[in-house]
Scaffold this active site. Structure first.
Site, PDB file in Angstrom:
ATOM      1  N   HIS A 307     -62.278  66.338  32.999  1.00 35.66           N
ATOM      2  CA  HIS A 307     -63.093  65.191  33.370  1.00 35.66           C
ATOM      3  C   HIS A 307     -62.416  63.932  32.876  1.00 35.66           C
ATOM      4  O   HIS A 307     -61.799  63.947  31.811  1.00 35.66           O
ATOM      5  CB  HIS A 307     -64.500  65.306  32.765  1.00 35.66           C
ATOM      6  CG  HIS A 307     -65.483  64.450  33.475  1.00 35.66           C
ATOM      7  ND1 HIS A 307     -65.637  63.123  33.182  1.00 35.66           N
ATOM      8  CD2 HIS A 307     -66.322  64.727  34.502  1.00 35.66           C
ATOM      9  CE1 HIS A 307     -66.553  62.623  33.999  1.00 35.66           C
ATOM     10  NE2 HIS A 307     -66.982  63.567  34.809  1.00 35.66           N
ATOM     11  N   ASP A 364     -69.642  70.635  37.732  1.00 38.21           N
ATOM     12  CA  ASP A 364     -69.479  71.365  38.988  1.00 38.21           C
ATOM     13  C   ASP A 364     -69.144  72.838  38.801  1.00 38.21           C
ATOM     14  O   ASP A 364     -69.158  73.605  39.760  1.00 38.21           O
ATOM     15  CB  ASP A 364     -68.373  70.708  39.835  1.00 38.21           C
ATOM     16  CG  ASP A 364     -68.830  69.376  40.372  1.00 38.21           C
ATOM     17  OD1 ASP A 364     -70.023  69.268  40.697  1.00 38.21           O
ATOM     18  OD2 ASP A 364     -68.019  68.449  40.447  1.00 38.21           O
TER      19      ASP A 364
HETATM   20  N1  CMC Z   1     -56.506  72.319  35.878  1.00 41.10           N
HETATM   21  C1  CMC Z   1     -55.259  72.296  35.307  1.00 41.10           C
HETATM   22  N2  CMC Z   1     -54.741  71.209  34.700  1.00 41.10           N
HETATM   23  C2  CMC Z   1     -55.491  70.095  34.666  1.00 41.10           C
HETATM   24  C3  CMC Z   1     -56.782  70.051  35.229  1.00 41.10           C
HETATM   25  C4  CMC Z   1     -57.270  71.209  35.844  1.00 41.10           C
HETATM   26  N3  CMC Z   1     -58.504  71.224  36.389  1.00 41.10           N
HETATM   27  N4  CMC Z   1     -57.299  68.816  35.049  1.00 41.10           N
HETATM   28  C5  CMC Z   1     -56.365  68.102  34.411  1.00 41.10           C
HETATM   29  N5  CMC Z   1     -55.275  68.875  34.171  1.00 41.10           N
HETATM   30  C6  CMC Z   1     -54.059  68.493  33.409  1.00 41.10           C
HETATM   31  C7  CMC Z   1     -53.162  67.596  34.245  1.00 41.10           C
HETATM   32  O1  CMC Z   1     -52.203  68.348  34.962  1.00 41.10           O
HETATM   33  C8  CMC Z   1     -52.549  66.725  33.171  1.00 41.10           C
HETATM   34  O2  CMC Z   1     -51.561  67.489  32.506  1.00 41.10           O
HETATM   35  P1  CMC Z   1     -50.237  66.744  31.927  1.00 41.10           P
HETATM   36  O3  CMC Z   1     -50.727  65.798  30.881  1.00 41.10           O
HETATM   37  O4  CMC Z   1     -49.395  67.864  31.395  1.00 41.10           O
HETATM   38  O5  CMC Z   1     -49.605  66.033  33.091  1.00 41.10           O
HETATM   39  C9  CMC Z   1     -53.683  66.519  32.166  1.00 41.10           C
HETATM   40  O6  CMC Z   1     -54.511  67.681  32.311  1.00 41.10           O
HETATM   41  C10 CMC Z   1     -54.524  65.268  32.402  1.00 41.10           C
HETATM   42  O7  CMC Z   1     -54.956  65.286  33.763  1.00 41.10           O
HETATM   43  P2  CMC Z   1     -55.216  63.989  34.643  1.00 41.10           P
HETATM   44  O8  CMC Z   1     -55.114  64.353  36.080  1.00 41.10           O
HETATM   45  O9  CMC Z   1     -54.362  62.859  34.144  1.00 41.10           O
HETATM   46  O10 CMC Z   1     -56.711  63.650  34.248  1.00 41.10           O
HETATM   47  P3  CMC Z   1     -57.668  62.678  35.050  1.00 41.10           P
HETATM   48  O11 CMC Z   1     -58.577  62.084  34.047  1.00 41.10           O
HETATM   49  O12 CMC Z   1     -56.881  61.715  35.896  1.00 41.10           O
HETATM   50  O13 CMC Z   1     -58.421  63.653  36.073  1.00 41.10           O
HETATM   51  C11 CMC Z   1     -59.999  65.168  36.958  1.00 41.10           C
HETATM   52  C12 CMC Z   1     -59.705  64.143  35.857  1.00 41.10           C
HETATM   53  C13 CMC Z   1     -61.482  65.532  36.932  1.00 41.10           C
HETATM   54  C14 CMC Z   1     -59.699  64.531  38.331  1.00 41.10           C
HETATM   55  C15 CMC Z   1     -59.092  66.418  36.741  1.00 41.10           C
HETATM   56  O14 CMC Z   1     -59.373  66.998  35.482  1.00 41.10           O
HETATM   57  C16 CMC Z   1     -59.248  67.458  37.856  1.00 41.10           C
HETATM   58  O15 CMC Z   1     -58.564  67.359  38.879  1.00 41.10           O
HETATM   59  N6  CMC Z   1     -60.170  68.464  37.687  1.00 41.10           N
HETATM   60  C17 CMC Z   1     -60.444  69.443  38.713  1.00 41.10           C
HETATM   61  C18 CMC Z   1     -61.395  68.828  39.757  1.00 41.10           C
HETATM   62  C19 CMC Z   1     -62.821  68.750  39.263  1.00 41.10           C
HETATM   63  O16 CMC Z   1     -63.374  69.687  38.702  1.00 41.10           O
HETATM   64  N7  CMC Z   1     -63.445  67.577  39.516  1.00 41.10           N
HETATM   65  C20 CMC Z   1     -64.864  67.359  39.202  1.00 41.10           C
HETATM   66  C21 CMC Z   1     -65.066  66.324  38.136  1.00 41.10           C
HETATM   67  S1  CMC Z   1     -66.765  66.373  37.527  1.00 41.10           S
HETATM   68  C22 CMC Z   1     -67.720  65.826  38.830  1.00 41.10           C
HETATM   69  C23 CMC Z   1     -67.617  64.375  38.989  1.00 41.10           C
HETATM   70  O17 CMC Z   1     -68.170  63.638  38.147  1.00 41.10           O
HETATM   71  O18 CMC Z   1     -66.971  63.952  39.948  1.00 41.10           O
END
Ligand code: CMC
Length: 428
Positions: A307, A364
């Site tokens: 998140h 989710d």
């Molecule tokens: N699975 C594997 N690795 C992950 C995941 C995941 N679900 N989420 C983040 N990472 C890793 C990412 O690869 C990165 O690694 P590194 O630092 O080595 O490059 C690190 O964790 C940080 O990730 P980020 O993409 O910079 O984090 P963010 O804050 O931009 O993204 C997120 C947050 C929710 C988009 C992401 O965690 C994600 O894609 N999760 C899966 C989709 C999901 O469940 N979304 C629903 C969110 S809750 C409902 C809502 O409020 O919308």
């Protein structure tokens, strides 16, 4: 003396005001930065940018706290109804008995949707995605209720648009579900409360009112409450951004619905179930999928994990996990993907990759399993998220208008070509 932040650019120093919120979170006010220094700030994805001051929702991602208007999500989920929470978010205080009865009655008066909308609705292919239908139908309400187009609406007129939208959204969502089955729509029953009426229009039949299990009504209330607001996320920021051009409420919410659709936001609940189904079909080896999620050369992510703001746990996920166990037990549902979900969660929570990056199950991860147990098809899940988020979007849109916030217009750092000479097409 109030706190200031100083910034040094070359040999010059500048002082910038610091703003502190009611929960002691602090921000450096850079609104005059460009005027005094010529510089802007850059923050892709707004990871560190506060776009507004808001009195609606507070969340502390490090401590896993979520409050609507000062009330904890745990207390609201266990003690109130979705309609009470909607009232709280939109008007600022919990309603009295008289106020909630009036709110329910006002909404009941507007649950019917203009019959001509059905012609428009009939045009969608039967297999079209429910989110595309929802976004289009909500935007098209502005054509059927054009008084909403007046950006200078009085508070009373604006409130009527809000009531109409809350009322008609539930009807439209049930239409979309019925269409996916090829079944006739069920008209609203105004004697029923908001959530029961929605469930009756969704699972009922045209000719008779069905009895809805109180376990289902209660689970639906909890799910909608947990999704009702989440401060400045992607879809809410979209609603505020679109609304800042003084665009009408229906169009602003329709834009929010589109933003919610993506798998990185509200679409994750559908993606979680699809992922769990794939793991099951692949033999249920969760370690294999955990390794895929960790592999930087593999685009697979563990859906329902991580998140942007929660870096400890998502308090909504804790409530949902408990509700999920209760609903499945009470309804006697034995869902094999629940076992896979639990194995995946346990494996991820003990794996250094997920621990170091503070990736926990989000709202989710379990919501889809409950929606499935209640009988909703997978592609309806994000529509249900939208139904729950509606009061939050409305509250944020209303706050933005009442605070007379300026039109949203970020700046950029241009990195493209400079001064190219035009060459006639025949000579390129
Ligand atoms: N699975 C594997 N690795 C992950 C995941 C995941 N679900 N989420 C983040 N990472 C890793 C990412 O690869 C990165 O690694 P590194 O630092 O080595 O490059 C690190 O964790 C940080 O990730 P980020 O993409 O910079 O984090 P963010 O804050 O931009 O993204 C997120 C947050 C929710 C988009 C992401 O965690 C994600 O894609 N999760 C899966 C989709 C999901 O469940 N979304 C629903 C969110 S809750 C409902 C809502 O409020 O919308």
């Amino acid at each position: 003396m109030s706190e200031t932040a100083s910034i040094k650019l070359g040999d010059k120093s500048y002082n910038l005001p610091v703003i502190t919120g009611s929960e002691d979170e602090s921000a450096i006010d850079i609104s005059k930065l460009r005027d005094i220094t010529g510089y802007i700030t850059i923050d892709s994805g707004y990871k560190n940018t506060g776009a507004t001051k808001s009195a609606i929702t507070f969340l502390d991602g490090e401590k896993g706290i979520l409050k609507y208007r000062g009330y904890s999500i745990e207390e609201l989920a266990s003690k109130s109804t979705f309609l009470e929470v909607a009232y709280l978010l939109i008007y600022g205080d919990l309603p009295t008995q008289v106020e909630i009865e009036k709110f329910q009655k006002d909404i009941s008066r507007h649950t019917l949707v203009h019959e001509d909308m059905k012609k428009f609705f009939d045009g969608f292919p039967s297999k079209s995605h429910p989110m595309g239908q929802l976004s289009s139908l909500i935007c098209s309400l502005s054509s059927f209720y054009p008084e909403s187009l007046n950006s200078g609406q009085t508070a009373e007129e604006q409130n009527l648009t809000i009531i109409k939208l809350l009322a008609k959204m539930a009807t439209v969502v049930s239409w979309i579900y019925k269409k996916s089955l090829g079944h006739p729509i069920v008209y609203p029953q105004n004697k029923l409360d908001y959530v029961t009426n929605f469930l009756n229009m969704t699972f009922g039949q045209r000719t008779e009112e069905i009895e809805i299990d109180p376990v289902v009504v209660s689970a639906m209330n909890v799910l909608l409450i947990l999704h009702a607001d989440h401060e400045q996320n992607c879809s809410t920021s979209t609603v505020r951004m679109v609304g800042s051009s003084e665009c009408n409420l229906y169009a602003s919410i329709s834009a929010g619905i589109s933003a919610l659709w993506g798998p990185l936001h509200g679409g994750a609940n559908q993606a979680v179930i699809e992922m769990l189904e794939s793991i099951k079909a692949d033999g249920g080896d969760t370690d294999k999928w955990i390794n895929k999620a960790k592999d930087k050369n593999d685009s697979f992510r563990l859906m329902g994990f991580g998140h942007r703001v929660y870096k400890n746990f998502d308090p909504r996920a804790n409530i949902i996990k408990k509700a999920c166990d209760e609903v499945l037990e009470k309804l006697g549902v034995n869902d094999p993907i629940l076992e896979i979900a639990k194995k995946l969660e346990a494996a991820a929570l003990s794996d250094p990759y997920f621990v170091e990056r503070k990736l926990y199950p989000n709202v989710d991860f379990y919501s889809g399993i409950i929606y499935r147990a209640l009988g909703f098809p997978t592609d309806m899940f994000t529509v249900l998220f939208a139904l729950g988020r509606l009061p939050g979007w409305i509250a944020q849109w209303k706050e933005m208008r009442e605070n007379k916030e300026p039109i949203g217009r970020p700046r950029q750092i241009y990195v493209g070509e400079v001064n190219r000479e035009f060459v006639e097409i025949s000579k390129r």
